[in-house]
Design a protein around this motif. Structure first.
Motif, short mmCIF file in Angstrom:
data_model
loop_
_atom_site.label_atom_id
_atom_site.label_comp_id
_atom_site.label_asym_id
_atom_site.label_seq_id
_atom_site.Cartn_x
_atom_site.Cartn_y
_atom_site.Cartn_z
N TYR A 1 20.38 -8.68 -4.51
CA TYR A 1 19.12 -9.13 -3.91
C TYR A 1 19.21 -10.64 -3.59
CZ TYR A 1 14.30 -10.86 -3.93
OH TYR A 1 13.13 -11.51 -3.63
N THR B 1 18.86 -12.36 0.17
CA THR B 1 17.56 -12.94 0.51
C THR B 1 17.71 -14.38 0.99
OG1 THR B 1 16.64 -11.58 -1.22
CG2 THR B 1 15.21 -13.31 -0.38
N HIS C 1 5.41 2.15 2.94
CA HIS C 1 6.48 1.52 2.15
C HIS C 1 7.45 2.55 1.57
CE1 HIS C 1 5.19 -2.56 2.71
NE2 HIS C 1 3.95 -2.20 2.46
N ASN D 1 8.65 4.76 3.56
CA ASN D 1 9.32 5.25 4.78
C ASN D 1 9.02 6.73 4.98
OD1 ASN D 1 10.91 3.27 6.23
ND2 ASN D 1 11.93 2.96 4.24
N SER E 1 2.63 -9.04 3.85
CA SER E 1 3.81 -9.79 3.39
C SER E 1 3.52 -11.28 3.29
CB SER E 1 5.01 -9.53 4.30
OG SER E 1 4.87 -10.26 5.51
N PHE F 1 8.81 -2.93 8.28
CA PHE F 1 8.58 -3.92 7.23
C PHE F 1 8.38 -3.27 5.86
CE2 PHE F 1 7.11 -5.45 11.33
CZ PHE F 1 7.86 -6.60 11.47
N ALA F 2 8.91 -2.05 5.73
CA ALA F 2 8.75 -1.34 4.45
C ALA F 2 9.48 -2.09 3.34
CB ALA F 2 9.28 0.08 4.58
N ASN F 3 8.91 -2.06 2.16
CA ASN F 3 9.48 -2.77 1.01
C ASN F 3 9.44 -1.84 -0.20
OD1 ASN F 3 10.32 -4.82 -0.77
ND2 ASN F 3 8.20 -5.48 -1.12
N ALA G 1 1.47 -4.42 7.52
CA ALA G 1 2.55 -4.78 6.58
C ALA G 1 2.94 -6.25 6.73
CB ALA G 1 3.77 -3.88 6.84
N GLN G 2 2.95 -6.74 7.96
CA GLN G 2 3.28 -8.16 8.16
C GLN G 2 2.23 -9.05 7.49
OE1 GLN G 2 3.90 -7.34 12.47
NE2 GLN G 2 5.36 -9.01 12.34
N CYS H 1 8.82 2.07 10.30
CA CYS H 1 8.34 1.33 9.11
C CYS H 1 9.22 0.09 8.91
CB CYS H 1 8.35 2.23 7.87
SG CYS H 1 7.34 3.71 8.04
#
Ligand SMILES: Cc1ncc(COP(=O)(O)O)c(C=O)c1O
Ligand SMILES: N[C@@H](CCOP(=O)(O)O)C(=O)O
Length: 521
Positions: A515, A519, A483, A485, A433, A494-496, A429-430, A492
């Motif tokens: 958002y 962010t 993603h 979860n 990203s 880094f889930a998005n 996941a990293q 998880c």
């Protein structure tokens, strides 16, 4: 158990509402006549597959060969027992024989006539290989066959079955390196950007080409078979289909991804879904291929290694023949770690470079027999019962190439690392990203890198190559699970997940404002 294992039917559902430099040819540096880079097809504006005379690229290669045959080239190769002492070994086999094991039951290795290759300096080989990159000249447009003299020197170009595999991307993973690993020289060799989406194409073009030759020689080869966790079977069925050769694949039922399952089906293979794991399938295919005229395509067959080793040569080539410090490779049946070692070693032995990188083999903790062996100080190897892992292509407990892997690691001052399910999924996941879309096996390799960076074994300026072995699109279910979860006992981190929102302007604005405020800029 990760839910991707449950996928056998395409009608699965998920909680997640995701919308359903080409190089300039270098003149060959010696008087040897080399058919390296016929440029007839590219210089006269005719399509790549036809010459100005209307011949296709195979015809053109044949014509070139007949009008200008190579001089002074006596390159050859044969099977010998793996790691046999050259001073005492008397056992060898022609590559045209059907043999997978030595008399003592050990592994075989393809041994090249190194003295014939050494008749030409390293600078010759570097220039020759460089001159073939980015061409459509048959068969050198392939990253594997551009090194034909080092792969299968005696096969006729006419017998080669190729999809111009290899020449895969080696890219600078700038943000992943800087942001997550505090390193400047992180590179990813993307062997998964390939004809069937994994590095297996490199070995399979060699194996199926040799089978094509054997069949023309009327050897008893009805078809070609393999056991597979999904990538070997995809490559085998594609290359066989392209040559009109029957393929038979043994797959562990419910243990490979849908994308991998559909590949041999689409390519017309005879697909057996067997109620066992990969190791069980491997055992069965070995028994079957000793009884029936089915040629064994797993990497137990050392022909496969000859193609796979070209990825190592490519890495050196892509760094202009500078040697990286580290190369990290995910390991399962363990043919590939040896293939990389062999490619690097040949480049050193033949004077193209003066050293080899240190190798790291990375395993999933759920399928880690090599790691346990390494940790025991190489005292005792024990096969394990591999449990389910998101890195399903390396769910292997009894690797056939264990001896090759140990040899490669010892010779390269190598290291073995492991990755838990959470570590490999977080690493994947990293990486994603930062703009990648890697497979879970590459997540295993990245985890190894993260651990070795943390312990300081790999330094911030060490040039490091992570080998990405398959395309992430083959393993989307694992990403969906992560993603969403939707994985038991996994944070998880880094889930998005996507945000559900009503289809009105106000709701959309609310969500976006929230958002933007959260962010970091
Ligand atoms: C995607 C992927 N990565 C890594 C591996 C490991 O390669 P090897 O079996 O040669 O160790 C495999 C197959 O085993 C694979 O399919
Ligand atoms: N991951 C492999 C496992 C078999 O590997 P092989 O290289 O020994 O054929 C697969 O995709 O089947």
């Amino acid at each position: 158990m990760p839910s991707s294992y449950l996928l056998q039917s395409p009608s699965f559902s998920t909680n997640l509402k995701l919308p359903s430099k080409p190089r300039t040819p270098t003149p060959t540096p010696c008087s040897l006549s080399v058919k390296a880079s016929s440029s007839s097809s590219s210089s006269n504006n005719t399509p790549a597959s036809t010459s100005s005379k209307g011949n296709n690229i195979r015809d053109e290669a044949r014509r070139q060969y007949l009008t200008n045959p190579p001089q002074n080239q006596n390159f050859s190769a044969k099977y010998v027992p793996f790691n046999a002492d050259p001073a005492t070994n008397t056992e060898s086999y022609s590559l045209d024989e059907i043999v997978y094991r030595s008399q003592s039951g050990g592994l075989l290795d393809v041994q090249h006539d190194i003295s014939a290759l050494k008749a030409f300096p390293g600078s010759y080989w570097r220039a020759l290989f460089d001159s073939r990159v980015g061409k459509t000249t048959w068969p050198y447009g392939s990253g594997v066959w551009s090194k034909k003299e080092w792969v299968l020197p005696e096969i006729s170009s006419d017998d080669i079955v190729s999809a111009f595999e290899g020449n895969s991307n080696l890219f600078w993973a700038e943000r992943l390196g800087k942001h997550f690993l505090e390193m400047n020289e992180l590179w990813v060799k993307h062997c998964g950007i390939s004809h069937t989406g994994s590095f297996k194409d490199l070995g399979m073009t060699v194996l199926v080409s040799q089978v094509n030759r054997l069949r023309k020689m009327n050897k008893p080869v009805f078809g070609v078979g393999c056991a597979s966790t999904g990538d070997t079977s995809a490559a085998l069925s594609a290359y066989c289909a392209s040559a009109g050769i029957p393929s038979i694949v043994f797959l562990p039922a419910n243990k490979i991804s849908i994308a991998q399952l559909v590949q041999p089906i689409a390519n017309g293979a005879f697909v057996l879904s067997v109620d066992t794991d990969f190791d069980g399938c491997m055992q069965l295919i070995r028994e079957v291929t000793s009884e029936l005229p089915i040629y064994l395509a797993n990497s137990l067959n050392s022909l496969r290694i000859e193609g796979q080793k070209t990825a190592a040569i490519e890495i050196l080539q892509q760094f202009d023949w500078e040697v990286p410090d580290w190369v990290i490779i995910p390991g399962g049946n363990l043919g590939n770690i040896y293939a990389f070692y062999k490619g690097f070693h040949m480049c050193k032995e033949l004077g193209l470079v003066d050293k080899i990188p240190r190798l790291v083999c990375a395993q999933a903790a759920n399928a880690n027999p090599l790691y346990l062996y390494y940790k025991s100080g190489w005292k005792e190897f024990k096969a394990v019962k591999a449990s389910g892992t998101f890195a399903s292509a390396i769910q292997i407990g009894d690797p056939v190439s264990i001896d090759r892997a140990v040899y490669a690691l010892k010779q390269s001052n190598g290291i073995v690392e492991e990755a838990t399910e959470e570590e490999l999924m977080d690493a994947m996941a990293q990486a994603d990203s930062t703009g990648m879309f890697i497979c879970p096996h590459t997540g295993v390799a990245l985890t190894a890198l993260m651990k070795l960076r943390k312990s300081g074994v790999i330094g911030p300026t060490d040039r490091t190559v992570v080998v990405s072995t398959a395309h992430g699109l083959k393993f989307t279910q694992s990403k969906i699970d992560y993603h969403s979860n939707n994985i038991k006992e996994m944070a998880c981190r880094f889930a998005n997940p996507p945000v559900s929102v009503k289809a009105d302007f106000g709701s959309v604005m609310d969500v976006l404002k929230k958002y933007l405020s959260k962010t970091p800029k």
